[in-house]
Design an enzyme around this catalytic site. Structure first.
Site, PDB file in Angstrom:
ATOM      1  CG  HIS A  97      -2.331   0.357   0.978  1.00 60.46           C
ATOM      2  ND1 HIS A  97      -2.918   0.409  -0.260  1.00 60.46           N
ATOM      3  CD2 HIS A  97      -3.313   0.696   1.854  1.00 60.46           C
ATOM      4  CE1 HIS A  97      -4.177   0.746  -0.151  1.00 60.46           C
ATOM      5  NE2 HIS A  97      -4.451   0.943   1.119  1.00 60.46           N
TER       6      HIS A  97
ATOM      7  CG  ASP B 158      -1.720   0.372  -3.322  1.00 56.02           C
ATOM      8  OD1 ASP B 158      -1.926   1.536  -2.921  1.00 56.02           O
ATOM      9  OD2 ASP B 158      -2.445  -0.587  -2.997  1.00 56.02           O
TER      10      ASP B 158
END
Length: 190
Positions: free
Chosen positions: A19, A90
Site C-alpha cells: 500500500h 498501488d
C-alpha cells in the site's frame, strides 16, 4: 506549479508494504535529488524546481483513507490546478511489474483516491498506478495491501520503481502523453 502525491500509510509498521508504493517512489526521487521532506500540509512535503516551475512532492500522513485532507490543504494553499496533480498509488488490478499512467479516471475502489476525489471535487487529475497484483481471494485484500513484498518480488519492484520514476520525470516536463505511450504497455516479469 505541479504536485506529485505519493500515497501510503505513515510509520515504520507500514513502510515496506504494498500500500506504500507511492511513498516508496517519492522517497526514491527525494533521495536521488538530495531533497529532505519537512512536515507540512498534514504530510511530508518537499519542493524542487523544474526550470521556472515549482514542483511539490507530498506524502500525506493522514493514513490512506484520509489522504484527501492533506492533498486538499496543499492544493488549496498553492492554488494548483487539478490537471497539474499526479497521484502515485498501488493498484491490485495491475500485476506486479506493471505501471499505468492516466490523465483522469475513477477511484477504482482505492480509498486514497476516493478521499482525494471527494476533497477536490474532481476526478480530473493524473494518476500513476503501480501494480501490486491481486490476492488469491477477495477476503485477503486488506492483508495483501498491508503485507510486504516477498524477497523474490523485490527485484521486480525495484525495476518497476525505476520505470515509475522515469514516468514521473516525463510528466513533470509536461510530457505525460509520451510517458503513457512509453510505459503503459511495458512489463517487467518475475
Amino acid at each position: 506549479m505541479r504536485a506529485v502525491i505519493g500515497l501510503g500509510n505513515p510509520g515504520i509498521k507500514y513502510s515496506e508494504t504494498k500500500h506504500n508504493a507511492g511513498f516508496m517512489l517519492l522517497d526514491r526521487i527525494a533521495a536521488q535529488e538530495g531533497l529532505s521532506f519537512r512536515n507540512d500540509f498534514r504530510g511530508k512535503v518537499v519542493e524542487m524546481r523544474n526550470k521556472d516551475e515549482r514542483i511539490f512532492f507530498l506524502k500525506p500522513i493522514t493514513y490512506m483513507n484520509l489522504s484527501g485532507l492533506a492533498v486538499g490543504e496543499l492544493i488549496s494553499y498553492y492554488k494548483i490546478n487539478t490537471q497539474n496533480i499526479l497521484v502515485v498509488h498501488d493498484d491490485m488490478d495491475l500485476p506486479l511489474g506493471r505501471i499505468r499512467l492516466r490523465a483522469k479516471g475513477s477511484a477504482g475502489g482505492h480509498n486514497g483516491l476516493k478521499s482525494i476525489i471527494a476533497e477536490l471535487g474532481s476526478q480530473d487529475f493524473w494518476r500513476l498506478k503501480i501494480g501490486v497484483g491481486r490476492p488469491k481471494t477477495e477476503f485477503d485484500v486488506v492483508n495483501h495491501v498491508l503485507s510486504t513484498f516477498p524477497k523474490e518480488e523485490k527485484a521486480v519492484l525495484d525495476g518497476t520503481l525505476d520505470r515509475a520514476q522515469r514516468a514521473v520525470g516525463l510528466w513533470i516536463e509536461g510530457r505525460g502523453d509520451e510517458a503513457m505511450n512509453l510505459f503503459n504497455q511495458e512489463k517487467q516479469s518475475l
